[in-house]
Design a protein around this motif. Structure first.
Motif, PDB file in Angstrom:
ATOM      1  N   LEU B 155      35.104 -26.823  62.296  1.00 14.47           N
ATOM      2  CA  LEU B 155      34.310 -28.173  62.407  1.00 14.47           C
ATOM      3  C   LEU B 155      35.397 -29.497  62.099  1.00 14.47           C
ATOM      4  N   PRO B 156      35.168 -30.185  63.440  1.00 12.80           N
ATOM      5  CA  PRO B 156      35.928 -31.446  63.337  1.00 12.80           C
ATOM      6  C   PRO B 156      35.879 -32.262  61.871  1.00 12.80           C
ATOM      7  N   ALA B 157      36.857 -32.656  61.276  1.00 10.42           N
ATOM      8  CA  ALA B 157      36.762 -33.275  60.280  1.00 10.42           C
ATOM      9  C   ALA B 157      35.795 -34.404  60.149  1.00 10.42           C
ATOM     10  N   GLU B 158      35.665 -35.247  61.133  1.00  5.75           N
ATOM     11  CA  GLU B 158      34.615 -36.220  61.164  1.00  5.75           C
ATOM     12  C   GLU B 158      33.355 -35.706  61.180  1.00  5.75           C
ATOM     13  N   VAL B 159      33.351 -34.586  61.663  1.00  8.00           N
ATOM     14  CA  VAL B 159      31.797 -33.929  61.678  1.00  8.00           C
ATOM     15  C   VAL B 159      31.649 -33.379  60.236  1.00  8.00           C
ATOM     16  N   ARG B 160      32.404 -32.877  59.754  1.00  6.41           N
ATOM     17  CA  ARG B 160      32.384 -32.169  58.347  1.00  6.41           C
ATOM     18  C   ARG B 160      31.963 -33.338  57.322  1.00  6.41           C
ATOM     19  N   ALA B 161      32.500 -34.472  57.546  1.00  8.74           N
ATOM     20  CA  ALA B 161      32.378 -35.633  56.606  1.00  8.74           C
ATOM     21  C   ALA B 161      30.866 -36.128  56.924  1.00  8.74           C
ATOM     22  N   GLU B 162      30.508 -36.152  58.108  1.00 10.42           N
ATOM     23  CA  GLU B 162      28.922 -36.631  58.658  1.00 10.42           C
ATOM     24  C   GLU B 162      28.231 -35.825  57.801  1.00 10.42           C
ATOM     25  N   ARG B 163      28.192 -34.258  58.027  1.00 10.03           N
ATOM     26  CA  ARG B 163      27.258 -33.277  57.496  1.00 10.03           C
ATOM     27  C   ARG B 163      27.219 -33.497  55.985  1.00 10.03           C
ATOM     28  N   GLY B 164      28.593 -33.649  55.219  1.00  8.70           N
ATOM     29  CA  GLY B 164      28.312 -33.657  53.830  1.00  8.70           C
ATOM     30  C   GLY B 164      27.545 -34.845  53.354  1.00  8.70           C
ATOM     31  N   ASP B 165      27.546 -36.101  54.266  1.00 10.19           N
ATOM     32  CA  ASP B 165      26.738 -37.124  54.008  1.00 10.19           C
ATOM     33  C   ASP B 165      25.318 -36.961  54.286  1.00 10.19           C
ATOM     34  N   MET B 166      25.067 -36.144  55.159  1.00  3.84           N
ATOM     35  CA  MET B 166      23.668 -35.796  55.535  1.00  3.84           C
ATOM     36  C   MET B 166      23.084 -34.873  54.370  1.00  3.84           C
ATOM     37  N   ALA B 167      23.884 -34.024  53.902  1.00  6.47           N
ATOM     38  CA  ALA B 167      23.657 -32.851  52.917  1.00  6.47           C
ATOM     39  C   ALA B 167      23.104 -33.822  51.621  1.00  6.47           C
ATOM     40  N   ARG B 168      24.086 -34.909  51.199  1.00 10.43           N
ATOM     41  CA  ARG B 168      23.911 -35.681  50.113  1.00 10.43           C
ATOM     42  C   ARG B 168      22.393 -36.315  50.228  1.00 10.43           C
ATOM     43  N   GLN B 169      22.333 -36.969  51.548  1.00 15.78           N
ATOM     44  CA  GLN B 169      21.226 -37.895  51.581  1.00 15.78           C
ATOM     45  C   GLN B 169      19.925 -37.006  51.498  1.00 15.78           C
ATOM     46  N   LEU B 170      19.885 -35.627  52.147  1.00 17.05           N
ATOM     47  CA  LEU B 170      18.751 -34.843  52.307  1.00 17.05           C
ATOM     48  C   LEU B 170      18.474 -34.405  50.742  1.00 17.05           C
ATOM     49  N   ILE B 171      19.410 -34.025  50.072  1.00 16.67           N
ATOM     50  CA  ILE B 171      19.232 -33.525  48.572  1.00 16.67           C
ATOM     51  C   ILE B 171      18.422 -34.761  47.673  1.00 16.67           C
ATOM     52  N   THR B 172      19.128 -35.824  47.939  1.00 22.36           N
ATOM     53  CA  THR B 172      18.890 -36.812  47.096  1.00 22.36           C
ATOM     54  C   THR B 172      17.215 -37.245  47.420  1.00 22.36           C
ATOM     55  N   HIS B 173      16.938 -37.555  48.554  1.00 24.93           N
ATOM     56  CA  HIS B 173      15.694 -38.188  49.070  1.00 24.93           C
ATOM     57  C   HIS B 173      14.332 -37.139  48.994  1.00 24.93           C
ATOM     58  N   MET B 174      14.885 -35.792  49.491  1.00 26.28           N
ATOM     59  CA  MET B 174      13.815 -34.736  49.464  1.00 26.28           C
ATOM     60  C   MET B 174      13.426 -34.435  47.772  1.00 26.28           C
ATOM     61  N   CYS B 175      14.278 -34.525  47.016  1.00 21.21           N
ATOM     62  CA  CYS B 175      14.131 -34.226  45.426  1.00 21.21           C
ATOM     63  C   CYS B 175      12.955 -35.271  45.030  1.00 21.21           C
ATOM     64  N   ALA B 176      13.628 -36.541  45.556  1.00 24.19           N
ATOM     65  CA  ALA B 176      12.711 -37.711  44.975  1.00 24.19           C
ATOM     66  C   ALA B 176      11.247 -37.695  45.765  1.00 24.19           C
ATOM     67  N   GLU B 177      11.229 -37.164  46.800  1.00 24.28           N
ATOM     68  CA  GLU B 177       9.775 -36.829  47.572  1.00 24.28           C
ATOM     69  C   GLU B 177       8.801 -36.000  46.849  1.00 24.28           C
ATOM     70  N   ARG B 178       9.564 -35.096  46.616  1.00 29.60           N
ATOM     71  CA  ARG B 178       8.871 -33.804  45.579  1.00 29.60           C
ATOM     72  C   ARG B 178       8.505 -34.544  44.380  1.00 29.60           C
ATOM     73  N   GLU B 179       9.413 -35.079  43.671  1.00 22.40           N
ATOM     74  CA  GLU B 179       8.983 -35.586  42.351  1.00 22.40           C
ATOM     75  C   GLU B 179       7.747 -36.575  42.224  1.00 22.40           C
ATOM     76  N   ARG B 180       7.760 -37.333  43.311  1.00 16.27           N
ATOM     77  CA  ARG B 180       6.788 -38.140  43.741  1.00 16.27           C
ATOM     78  C   ARG B 180       5.426 -37.707  43.995  1.00 16.27           C
ATOM     79  N   ALA B 181       5.473 -36.527  44.665  1.00 14.97           N
ATOM     80  CA  ALA B 181       4.254 -35.792  44.914  1.00 14.97           C
ATOM     81  C   ALA B 181       3.722 -35.217  43.742  1.00 14.97           C
ATOM     82  N   LEU B 182       4.640 -34.537  43.048  1.00 15.91           N
ATOM     83  CA  LEU B 182       4.303 -33.757  41.553  1.00 15.91           C
ATOM     84  C   LEU B 182       3.789 -35.073  40.740  1.00 15.91           C
ATOM     85  N   ALA B 183       4.132 -36.016  40.733  1.00 13.50           N
ATOM     86  CA  ALA B 183       3.736 -37.335  39.817  1.00 13.50           C
ATOM     87  C   ALA B 183       2.419 -37.805  40.174  1.00 13.50           C
TER      88      ALA B 183
END
Lengths: 216, 216
Positions: B155-183
């Motif tokens: 995997l090209p280094a810049e794509v690896r960095a990009e997908r690392g960012d994507m993973a971080r964003q997904l985990i952060t915001h999907m956990c927030a969405e689930r927490e809000r739905a539960l609340a």
């Protein structure tokens, strides 16, 4: 030109100036860190109450900025849908989610503030409903999500909904990250909004096609 | 128990009450919509300046909340890394990104406020650097991102960095969405934090393994 038309034009210019100044300040400092008074000043309005006069509350101002951009994005997506053949696959539908947003950002020229503004709005507990309203009322977005359904009929409905949410979060926050990097002059993994969209589409295709693990 | 220890215990209880009250108010109303005075009151402090006395500015308070949760998440990830064999694959590394966060949220019991709090912090222009600091200083996170590199050397280094960012964003915001739905008591696609993590891991594996399209 009648006096009435001239006045309408002047009002329209003032409103546009306020929207642009607000979006920039919100993107750079935060929607809640910036007062309506600061927005009025940055928009070059002698009257510090200009935001209140033209838009009402901050919520009304935020909604006006959302709508200003939702319309061109909707038009691009309608055009893409019209060009879509009967054999559209997951990649075509992913492009239909991503490219209207990135094409619009590219068309705004540099710098843009909209992606950072929207990322804050969708994350804020008191403002997020404003974006949800616009999203629900978008015919092109509804059609695009139906497209994934047609391509992936075997995907359980709740996983489809979940991946739709993931796609929305990724597009919103990755566009904001790229916009911020451009504004701050830090390196970005892609040279243009077009190429950034390609990276997002690659990822979204992988995400939508990923096998579903069943928990016990 | 000496008087000094008693006083230290009392201070520690007060600080903890303030952190919990702040996190709840920030999650429900927004980090900037809530004043330090409101936090002091919600924490049952007779003195409205309690936040200032114990933490300083709002930025210091936000940093203290981030740190309070970063430590247990780090411990869970260290434990997962210790259990990881030499043959770890992309799915194992994706689990190592996601499960420490969801296990921590599950361990907090219901309701939680942390996921919505963090989603706001990472999106706010003036606060996001606080999370970036914590992230950079996490040895377990660095090791996990190296894990993806080992599994996906092509995997090209810049794509690896990009997908690392994507993973971080997904985990952060999907956990927030689930927490809000539960609340809010709205439906969630998954029955538990464990199952929500499985959905995220499936998606992240697809995202990391997706073929890379080269733009012309």
């Amino acid at each position: 030109m009648t006096g009435k038309t001239e006045r309408a034009d002047r009002v329209s210019v003032t409103r546009e100036r306020i929207l642009t100044a607000a979006e920039r300040l919100f993107a750079e400092h935060g929607v809640f860190a910036v007062s309506n008074r600061q927005v009025s000043e940055a928009a070059g309005q002698g009257n510090n109450a200009a935001v209140g006069y033209h838009f009402g509350t901050k919520t009304h101002l935020v909604r006006a900025i959302i709508r200003k951009h939702a319309e061109p994005v909707e038009r691009i997506r309608e055009r893409m849908l019209a060009d879509m053949g009967d054999s559209a696959d997951v990649r075509d539908w992913a492009a239909c989610l991503v490219r209207p947003v990135t094409e619009h950002l590219a068309a705004l020229g540099s710098p843009t503030w909209h992606a950072r503004f929207i990322a804050q709005v969708v994350t804020d507990p008191s403002l997020r409903a404003l974006v949800a309203e616009e999203t629900r009322s978008s015919p092109s977005l509804r059609r695009t999500l139906e497209g994934f359904h047609q391509c992936l009929p075997e995907l359980p409905a709740e996983v489809r909904a979940e991946r739709g949410d993931m796609a929305r979060q990724l597009i919103t926050h990755m566009c904001a990250e790229r916009e911020r990097a451009l504004a701050e002059g830090t390196p970005t993994p892609r040279a243009s909004w077009h190429d950034a969209a390609t990276g997002l589409i690659d990822a979204l295709v992988g995400l939508w096609l990923a096998p579903v693990t069943r928990d016990s």
